[in-house]
Design an enzyme around this catalytic site. Structure first.
Site, PDB file in Angstrom:
ATOM      1  N   THR A  47       0.834  -1.179   0.041  1.00 26.44           N
ATOM      2  CA  THR A  47      -0.075  -0.185  -0.127  1.00 26.44           C
ATOM      3  C   THR A  47       0.984   1.095  -0.084  1.00 26.44           C
ATOM      4  O   THR A  47       0.527   2.210  -0.794  1.00 26.44           O
ATOM      5  CB  THR A  47      -0.748   0.043   1.388  1.00 26.44           C
ATOM      6  N   THR A  48       1.939   1.255   0.793  1.00 30.55           N
ATOM      7  CA  THR A  48       2.788   2.351   0.962  1.00 30.55           C
ATOM      8  C   THR A  48       3.517   2.577  -0.369  1.00 30.55           C
ATOM      9  O   THR A  48       4.109   3.795  -0.617  1.00 30.55           O
ATOM     10  CB  THR A  48       3.717   2.467   2.107  1.00 30.55           C
ATOM     11  N   TYR A 110     -13.266  -4.405  -2.370  1.00 27.68           N
ATOM     12  CA  TYR A 110     -14.153  -3.879  -3.340  1.00 27.68           C
ATOM     13  C   TYR A 110     -15.271  -5.300  -3.451  1.00 27.68           C
ATOM     14  O   TYR A 110     -16.545  -5.084  -2.998  1.00 27.68           O
ATOM     15  CB  TYR A 110     -13.807  -3.639  -4.642  1.00 27.68           C
ATOM     16  N   TYR A 136      -2.455 -10.343   4.943  1.00 22.13           N
ATOM     17  CA  TYR A 136      -2.508  -9.010   5.100  1.00 22.13           C
ATOM     18  C   TYR A 136      -3.935  -8.741   5.521  1.00 22.13           C
ATOM     19  O   TYR A 136      -4.759  -8.591   4.410  1.00 22.13           O
ATOM     20  CB  TYR A 136      -2.045  -8.132   4.143  1.00 22.13           C
ATOM     21  N   ARG A 141      -9.072  -0.644   5.014  1.00 25.46           N
ATOM     22  CA  ARG A 141      -9.087  -0.444   3.526  1.00 25.46           C
ATOM     23  C   ARG A 141      -9.827  -1.326   2.639  1.00 25.46           C
ATOM     24  O   ARG A 141     -10.497  -0.933   1.465  1.00 25.46           O
ATOM     25  CB  ARG A 141      -7.727  -0.453   2.975  1.00 25.46           C
ATOM     26  N   LYS A 164       0.117  -9.856   8.457  1.00 25.36           N
ATOM     27  CA  LYS A 164       0.383  -8.437   8.758  1.00 25.36           C
ATOM     28  C   LYS A 164      -1.147  -8.066   9.242  1.00 25.36           C
ATOM     29  O   LYS A 164      -2.011  -7.882   8.540  1.00 25.36           O
ATOM     30  CB  LYS A 164       0.634  -7.702   7.576  1.00 25.36           C
ATOM     31  N   ILE A 204       5.480  -4.407   9.957  1.00 25.85           N
ATOM     32  CA  ILE A 204       5.714  -4.117   8.655  1.00 25.85           C
ATOM     33  C   ILE A 204       5.284  -2.377   8.645  1.00 25.85           C
ATOM     34  O   ILE A 204       3.930  -2.135   8.812  1.00 25.85           O
ATOM     35  CB  ILE A 204       4.922  -4.869   7.526  1.00 25.85           C
TER      36      ILE A 204
END
Length: 292
Positions: A47-48, A110, A136, A141, A164, A204
């Protein structure tokens, strides 16, 4: 026996851009900065790292470049998640071929799914690759939480070695259900110490992009039994962490890095620059921490 990919702090590294393209020279500099300052692993195209704004070819190219630059000095964990199971499988296979040491695979977003669908989704990916997979779970999100019971079932796949986890409230239950061989990493810089206290193996991290050694030290202090040292380091970072999330990640982070002279460029659309108020908060936090 499940393989532990790393213990300590992994940086969720940004993807630097220049003139609309990936700035590979800057990415090399960032990697060398991280390794010189005690980072324990590099997570690329997460994401980052703005993976959702990268083309498929860019994604593969960035991971390949990071693998070749790191040269096995620390593990390279490649973001490989998708809400399209077949795409996640294909991407995972490609990233294994270019040399990633492990994969980070996010809960589908989504279109979502059911808990039973998550088991099938991740088990399908796990059967396609031989390298370790770190799940993750980030409900903020994906708008969908993977339950501890589902995580336990997915973890029956030998290649699924950890998670994570961004839902602190269920970390203890994951530990109880999955046991000590299953590595849990904090997905939130503000909860490193609580996750370690539950039996987690590290973090992380977003903030490690600018304070890699200090992030590593929070985990290192704890693992050496210096709980007070870990507590002080975690508390010292809290205001900085808040400022790094005053807008959507990685907007504040890249702004901070540019303010510090690291010159990583802008985020790609649809992410845009912060407003003046948010920038002022970030500038103050950087100064208070001693970074500017």
């Amino acid at each position: 026996m499940k393989k532990q990919v790393f213990m300590g702090a992994a940086v969720a590294i940004v993807t630097p851009f220049r003139d609309g393209k990936v700035d590979y020279q800057k990415l090399r500099e960032l990697i060398e900065f991280q390794i010189a300052h005690k980072i324990d692993a590099v997570v690329v195209c997460g994401t980052t790292g703005e993976s959702s704004a990268l083309s498929h070819d860019e994604h593969i190219s960035v991971v390949r470049f990071v693998v070749e630059t790191v040269k096995r000095r620390v593990p390279v964990i490649a973001g490989a998640g998708s809400n399209n199971t077949q795409h996640a499988v294909d991407l995972s296979v490609e990233l294994e071929k270019v040399g990633a040491d492990a994969l980070l695979s996010v809960v589908p977003y989504y279109n979502k799914t059911s808990q039973r669908g998550l088991v099938t989704h991740f088990s399908t990916i796990a059967r396609a690759v031989a390298i370790p997979i770190i799940l993750y779970n980030i409900p903020s999100r994906t708008s969908f939480n993977m339950t501890p019971e589902t995580i336990r079932e997915i973890a029956e796949n030998e290649t699924v070695v950890g998670i994570k986890e961004c839902n602190l409230y269920q970390v203890g239950e994951i530990v109880k259900l999955c046991g000590p061989e299953f590595s849990i990493y904090s997905g939130d810089d503000s909860t490193i110490l609580p996750v370690l206290a539950y039996g987690g193996k590290g973090v992380i991290s977003t903030m490690a992009n600018i304070i890699p050694e200090e992030t590593h030290d929070i985990v290192s202090y704890f693992m050496r039994g210096d709980i007070e040292g870990a507590r002080r380091a975690q508390l010292r970072a809290l205001d900085l962490i808040s400022a790094l999330f005053v807008d959507v990640n990685p907007i504040p982070l890249k702004t901070a890095m540019n303010l510090m002279g690291m010159n990583v460029g802008p985020c790609r659309l649809p992410l845009v620059d912060m407003g003046n108020r948010e920038t002022e908060l970030l500038v103050r936090a950087l100064k208070d921490y001693g970074l500017t």
